[in-house]
Design an enzyme around this catalytic site. Structure first.
Site, PDB file in Angstrom:
ATOM      1  N   GLU A  47       0.821  -1.210   0.000  1.00 59.54           N
ATOM      2  CA  GLU A  47       0.000   0.000   0.000  1.00 59.54           C
ATOM      3  C   GLU A  47       0.856   1.261   0.000  1.00 59.54           C
ATOM      4  O   GLU A  47       0.449   2.297  -0.533  1.00 59.54           O
ATOM      5  CB  GLU A  47      -0.964   0.014   1.189  1.00 59.54           C
ATOM      6  CG  GLU A  47      -2.089  -1.015   1.106  1.00 59.54           C
ATOM      7  CD  GLU A  47      -1.705  -2.366   1.670  1.00 59.54           C
ATOM      8  OE1 GLU A  47      -0.515  -2.578   1.995  1.00 59.54           O
ATOM      9  OE2 GLU A  47      -2.594  -3.240   1.807  1.00 59.54           O
ATOM     10  N   PHE A 109     -11.734  -7.370  13.579  1.00 60.13           N
ATOM     11  CA  PHE A 109     -10.595  -7.771  12.754  1.00 60.13           C
ATOM     12  C   PHE A 109     -10.293  -6.683  11.720  1.00 60.13           C
ATOM     13  O   PHE A 109     -11.175  -6.216  11.023  1.00 60.13           O
ATOM     14  CB  PHE A 109     -10.903  -9.102  12.050  1.00 60.13           C
ATOM     15  CG  PHE A 109      -9.833  -9.528  11.091  1.00 60.13           C
ATOM     16  CD1 PHE A 109      -8.576  -9.899  11.550  1.00 60.13           C
ATOM     17  CD2 PHE A 109     -10.064  -9.545   9.726  1.00 60.13           C
ATOM     18  CE1 PHE A 109      -7.579 -10.276  10.657  1.00 60.13           C
ATOM     19  CE2 PHE A 109      -9.084  -9.930   8.834  1.00 60.13           C
ATOM     20  CZ  PHE A 109      -7.826 -10.295   9.304  1.00 60.13           C
ATOM     21  N   GLN A 110      -9.051  -6.295  11.647  1.00 60.37           N
ATOM     22  CA  GLN A 110      -8.563  -5.248  10.744  1.00 60.37           C
ATOM     23  C   GLN A 110      -9.285  -3.915  10.951  1.00 60.37           C
ATOM     24  O   GLN A 110      -9.419  -3.124  10.015  1.00 60.37           O
ATOM     25  CB  GLN A 110      -8.634  -5.690   9.278  1.00 60.37           C
ATOM     26  CG  GLN A 110      -7.619  -6.816   8.964  1.00 60.37           C
ATOM     27  CD  GLN A 110      -7.409  -7.059   7.489  1.00 60.37           C
ATOM     28  OE1 GLN A 110      -8.301  -6.843   6.677  1.00 60.37           O
ATOM     29  NE2 GLN A 110      -6.227  -7.548   7.119  1.00 60.37           N
ATOM     30  N   LYS A 159     -17.679  -0.873   5.244  1.00 62.98           N
ATOM     31  CA  LYS A 159     -18.097  -1.837   4.214  1.00 62.98           C
ATOM     32  C   LYS A 159     -19.606  -1.789   3.973  1.00 62.98           C
ATOM     33  O   LYS A 159     -20.067  -1.889   2.824  1.00 62.98           O
ATOM     34  CB  LYS A 159     -17.678  -3.237   4.653  1.00 62.98           C
ATOM     35  CG  LYS A 159     -17.817  -4.295   3.583  1.00 62.98           C
ATOM     36  CD  LYS A 159     -17.184  -5.599   4.042  1.00 62.98           C
ATOM     37  CE  LYS A 159     -17.211  -6.648   2.944  1.00 62.98           C
ATOM     38  NZ  LYS A 159     -16.529  -7.893   3.395  1.00 62.98           N
ATOM     39  N   MET A 461      24.041   9.417   3.214  1.00 63.17           N
ATOM     40  CA  MET A 461      23.824  10.727   3.817  1.00 63.17           C
ATOM     41  C   MET A 461      23.963  10.659   5.331  1.00 63.17           C
ATOM     42  O   MET A 461      24.484  11.595   5.965  1.00 63.17           O
ATOM     43  CB  MET A 461      22.440  11.266   3.429  1.00 63.17           C
ATOM     44  CG  MET A 461      22.231  12.725   3.774  1.00 63.17           C
ATOM     45  SD  MET A 461      23.455  13.799   3.013  1.00 63.17           S
ATOM     46  CE  MET A 461      22.586  14.337   1.548  1.00 63.17           C
TER      47      MET A 461
END
Lengths: 550, 98
Positions: A47, A109-110, A159, A461
């Site tokens: 993602e 969940f999630q 959802k 760096m």
């Protein structure tokens, strides 16, 4: 029509032709609706890759980038990409799935509170609680992302909302239009008086010029007034590299010439900049003799760090047009030209392949016309110093956030937005490893993106700052166990070669550019090479180190 | 310096959090907070008193550009006679090596 189908229709009406995302449980209704649509969905492999790809799409095209993710880890993985867009004012809309509304707050969940998590890194975040709100929220999301100072917007979609039927007559109720500040005639008159009275004026240009669609009026302003100009990282390309008034980048890794000109200036005309600490060094000693005229669309930037003698909030285009007067500053122009010839960016006298030599060669061979998508680190600064961009939209760089791993997925987004343009990801070995899974995306869609890895087998760096600021006490910067990048690329079906002999530099770059489809060039450079000049963090820009006296 | 702000903002999820987060991150400590949700007008009415050594303008301009802000009034500014909580002076320098 259900919520998911409405979203697809809305995306099409906004002209969205490409989405970047990754499916999962709570965003499945939207992915199902996408099957019936002509919108192209690019499946990234993480993602964060989706968010950076949407970011690169937006930066390189000026259009709004859109990315999708599911709830929980999908949503949290977007956060760095949103933060980058927030810091660099990139218009983006992120749509995240969420657990169904009855489950919100139950630690399902999630389930994660991405609305709360996103607040510091978005212009605005929305949670759609009822299907009736959906049209209005989507209208606002696209409007807010683009209007005024652009930025990212998050829409969190439970959802059940995606599956709910939209009432037949759901009319958006937009927020009342916001009035934008505009400079008054008196303020413009004061600014012109300051310009006329100045003997050593300098223009300090930033990313706000591009964002304000003000490239043409800016160039007209420079040509009419004849005032020399320096640029922040995000302002590079606003003037062509060979423009006689272009003094290049200032700041921590800016040229001695640009920094000294600012330190001596008696007037600083700051256009679309936010006085970032990487530019100003020690703020109290930045441009100490200069009065400041500050032009910006965001009133919150004016006076935030440096007080302006004259504040011109509002549309940069209109204000620049009003300030374009003829000036007589030929002595100052000559002094700046002479200083640039003496103290501009120089190629190092070192054996072997160096980043500056390589990037100057790349700039010459592409005539400054490629889209360069950088990662973050030494190579990023070498690009800024030695690649002569002809337009700022061709320079994709994580300026404010400084997010390693940006370059490869941003190049994917840029390539999809500009299919006929040469797009090159210039990466360091450390940055490349942060999102190298997106090689699979390049391979899957056979994008003709080129990848140039400057491999010094270290976090260069960080190593440089440890050398300069920590007496060479190197801590956790060794990457000498990097994989074989050519073999890695080939595993994704991408042809690759290595460059080790400096005499082969032009040949190897040419081979990279001529290879049809994607290609990777791995370039071995010495670990000890540093980026010069350099101003130590927190020090003043007139304490710049040139490398001769580290 | 202590000053008060009266804010009217659209009442939607996280609006209040965004106001408070902006206040904190811009360097202003909250001394008091009063919030009413006007359901009929879908407006949050917020009365906020904050304390900082930074200029009031710096918070006002940041809050003013938040999406959903309908009205913002800086009510007054006064010197801080007695801090609510004793604490060592904060370093408010904007420049530090990073």
């Amino acid at each position: 029509m259900n919520g998911a189908e409405y979203i697809v229709r809305k995306l099409m009406s906004e002209g969205v032709d490409t989405l970047f995302g990754y499916p999962g449980g709570c965003i499945m209704p939207l992915y199902d609706a996408l099957l019936e649509s002509p919108i192209r969905h690019i499946l990234c492999r993480h993602e964060q890759g989706s968010a950076f790809a949407a970011n690169g799409y937006a930066r390189s095209s000026g259009r709004t980038g859109v990315c999708l993710a599911t709830s929980g880890p999908g949503a949290t993985n977007l956060i760095t990409g949103l933060a980058d867009a927030y810091m660099d004012s990139v218009p983006m809309v992120a749509i995240t799935g969420q657990v169904p509304t009855p489950l919100i707050g139950s630690d399902a969940f999630q389930e994660i509170d991405v609305l709360g998590m996103s607040l510091p890194v978005t212009k605005q975040s929305f949670l759609v609680e009822q299907i009736e709100q959906l049209p209005e929220i989507l209208d606002q999301a696209f409007h807010v992302a683009r209007e005024g100072r652009p930025g990212p917007v998050l829409v969190d979609l439970p959802k059940d909302i995606q599956l709910a039927t939209l009432p037949a007559r759901t009319l958006p109720q937009p927020d009342p239009a916001r009035t934008r500040p505009q400079a008054t005639q008196e303020q413009l008159r004061q600014a012109i008086e300051l310009i006329k009275a100045s003997c050593r004026p300098i223009i300090f240009g930033g990313g706000g010029i591009l964002l304000g669609d003000a490239i043409v009026p800016f160039r007209h302003f420079v040509d009419t007034t004849g005032i020399p100009a320096v640029f922040s990282l995000k302002g590079l390309g606003t003037l062509p590299g060979d423009h006689p008034r272009n003094m290049g980048m200032l700041g921590m890794h800016g040229s001695v010439a640009a920094n000294q000109a600012v330190q001596e200036a008696d007037l600083l005309i700051a256009v679309g900049v936010r006085f970032d600490d990487r530019v100003t060094g020690k703020l109290s000693r930045f441009a100490p003799h200069a009065r400041v005229i500050h032009l910006d669309i965001d009133p919150a930037e004016i006076g935030k760090l440096r007080q302006a003698s004259c504040a011109l909030a509002g549309d940069i285009r209109q204000n620049l047009k009003a300030l374009a007067i003829h000036l007589e500053v030929s002595d100052w122009q000559a002094a700046c030209r002479e200083r640039l010839a003496r103290d501009g960016f120089a190629l190092p006298r070192q054996d072997g392949i160096t980043g500056p030599h390589l990037l100057r060669q790349l700039s010459a061979m592409t005539r400054g016309q490629a889209i360069i998508s950088c990662d973050v680190g030494q190579h990023q600064m070498w690009v800024a110093q030695h690649y002569a961009f002809d337009h700022p939209r061709k320079h994709l760089t994580s300026g404010g956030l400084g997010a390693m791993g940006f370059g490869l997925p941003a190049a994917i987004g840029a390539q999809l937005a500009n299919p006929d343009t040469l797009v090159i990801n210039v990466a360091g070995d450390g940055s490349f490893m942060m999102n190298m899974q997106e090689l699979a995306t390049i391979g899957r869609y056979r994008l003709p993106t080129k990848i140039l890895i400057l491999d010094n087998q270290a976090l260069g760096m960080v190593r440089q700052q440890q050398a300069v600021c920590y007496q060479g006490r190197y801590s956790e910067i060794d990457l000498s166990d990097n994989p074989d990048f050519c073999t890695l690329a080939q595993a994704f079906g991408i042809p690759a070669r290595s460059l080790t002999d400096p005499d082969d530099m032009a040949y190897a770059i040419n081979k990279l550019l001529e290879t049809p489809g994607p290609a990777l060039l791995h370039v071995a450079i010495a670990t000890e090479h540093n980026v010069w000049p350099m101003v130590k963090p927190g020090e003043a820009n007139d304490q710049i180190m040139t490398g001769a006296n580290p | 310096m202590i000053f008060s702000l009266h804010i009217q903002a659209r009442s939607h999820p996280a609006m209040l959090e965004k106001i408070l987060q902006t206040t904190r991150v811009r360097g202003f400590a909250i001394r008091s907070l009063e919030v009413k949700n006007d359901a009929a007008e879908q407006l949050l009415k917020v009365h906020l008193t904050v304390e900082s050594e930074r200029p009031q303008e710096r918070l006002v301009t940041q809050l003013n550009k938040l999406g959903g802000i309908r009205e913002l009034t800086a009510l007054h500014a006064v010197a801080d006679p007695v801090p609510l909580i004793e604490r060592p002076p904060r370093n408010v320098s904007l420049m530090y090596p990073v």
